[in-house]
Design a protein around this motif. Structure first.
Motif, mmCIF file in Angstrom:
data_model
loop_
_atom_site.group_PDB
_atom_site.id
_atom_site.type_symbol
_atom_site.label_atom_id
_atom_site.label_comp_id
_atom_site.label_asym_id
_atom_site.label_seq_id
_atom_site.Cartn_x
_atom_site.Cartn_y
_atom_site.Cartn_z
ATOM 1 N N GLY A 1 40.731 57.048 37.538
ATOM 2 C CA GLY A 1 41.640 56.099 36.934
ATOM 3 C C GLY A 1 41.486 56.000 35.437
ATOM 4 N N TRP A 2 42.462 55.393 34.828
ATOM 5 C CA TRP A 2 42.430 55.035 33.411
ATOM 6 C C TRP A 2 42.373 53.513 33.316
ATOM 7 C CZ3 TRP A 2 41.732 58.155 29.334
ATOM 8 C CH2 TRP A 2 41.975 59.512 29.497
ATOM 9 N N ARG B 1 38.356 44.431 30.168
ATOM 10 C CA ARG B 1 38.830 45.752 30.525
ATOM 11 C C ARG B 1 39.740 45.632 31.743
ATOM 12 N NH1 ARG B 1 34.311 50.216 29.967
ATOM 13 N NH2 ARG B 1 34.210 48.960 28.062
ATOM 14 N N GLU B 2 40.843 46.373 31.727
ATOM 15 C CA GLU B 2 41.802 46.260 32.804
ATOM 16 C C GLU B 2 42.242 47.625 33.323
ATOM 17 O OE1 GLU B 2 45.338 44.293 31.415
ATOM 18 O OE2 GLU B 2 45.868 45.924 30.044
ATOM 19 N N PHE B 3 42.693 47.624 34.552
ATOM 20 C CA PHE B 3 43.197 48.824 35.191
ATOM 21 C C PHE B 3 44.547 49.211 34.592
ATOM 22 C CE2 PHE B 3 44.312 51.728 38.495
ATOM 23 C CZ PHE B 3 45.642 51.481 38.796
ATOM 24 N N VAL B 4 44.743 50.533 34.410
ATOM 25 C CA VAL B 4 46.012 51.042 33.908
ATOM 26 C C VAL B 4 46.707 51.914 34.962
ATOM 27 C CG1 VAL B 4 47.102 52.511 32.177
ATOM 28 C CG2 VAL B 4 45.235 50.969 31.514
ATOM 29 N N ALA B 5 45.987 52.925 35.462
ATOM 30 C CA ALA B 5 46.588 53.871 36.399
ATOM 31 C C ALA B 5 45.490 54.567 37.189
ATOM 32 C CB ALA B 5 47.434 54.900 35.662
ATOM 33 N N ALA B 6 45.841 55.053 38.373
ATOM 34 C CA ALA B 6 44.884 55.778 39.202
ATOM 35 C C ALA B 6 45.577 56.916 39.919
ATOM 36 C CB ALA B 6 44.222 54.844 40.205
ATOM 37 N N ILE B 7 44.790 57.918 40.282
ATOM 38 C CA ILE B 7 45.303 59.071 40.999
ATOM 39 C C ILE B 7 44.304 59.450 42.077
ATOM 40 C CG2 ILE B 7 44.290 60.707 39.343
ATOM 41 C CD1 ILE B 7 46.855 62.428 39.752
#
Length: 118
Positions: free
Chosen positions: A35-36, A45-51
Motif C-alpha cells: 500500500g501507499w 499518517r493515513e491510508f491512500v491505496a492498496a494492491i
C-alpha cells in the motif's frame, strides 16, 4: 530486514501529475499486499491505496479514488502510484509499506515529499 525506498515526489501545480515508485531491498514483496500511505504536516499518517499480492485487486481512499492508480511490477520488485489531477490537499510525505495492520508493518522508509501548489 526490509528497506523501503520511495522516490518520484516533487513540486507540482494543482491539476498536475506525478508517479511515485517504491522499491525494497532485503526482501521481495511480491507475495505481499502493498500500500501507499501519506502524512501531511500536523496530521496522522493515513491510508491512500492498496494492491493485492497478485495485482488483481486494488482499493483506494475516497479522497483519491478516480485520480490515483496503484500498480506493481513483480519482476522489478517495484510498487507505483500514479497521481493525476493533484490537489493542494494531496501535499504530504508519501510512504509505501505492507497493506496490513498498523502494528504489523515493516520499518518505514524516508518517504518522498509531494508538494502541490495552487
Amino acid at each position: 530486514q526490509v528497506q523501503l525506498v520511495e522516490s518520484g515526489g516533487g513540486l507540482v501545480q494543482a491539476g498536475g501529475s506525478l508517479r511515485l515508485s517504491c522499491s525494497a531491498s532485503g526482501r521481495t514483496f511480491s507475495s505481499y499486499a502493498m500500500g501507499w500511505f501519506r502524512q501531511a504536516p500536523g496530521k496522522e499518517r493515513e491510508f491512500v491505496a492498496a494492491i493485492s499480492a497478485s495485482g488483481g485487486s486494488t482499493r483506494y481512499a475516497s479522497s483519491v479514488k478516480g485520480r490515483f492508480t496503484i500498480s506493481r511490477d513483480a519482476a522489478k520488485n517495484t510498487l507505483y502510484l500514479q497521481m493525476n489531477s493533484l490537489k493542494t490537499e494531496d501535499t504530504a510525505v508519501y510512504y509505501c509499506n505492507k497493506d496490513s495492520t498498523w502494528s504489523d508493518k515493516w520499518a518505514w522508509g524516508q518517504g518522498t515529499q509531494v508538494t502541490v501548489s495552487s
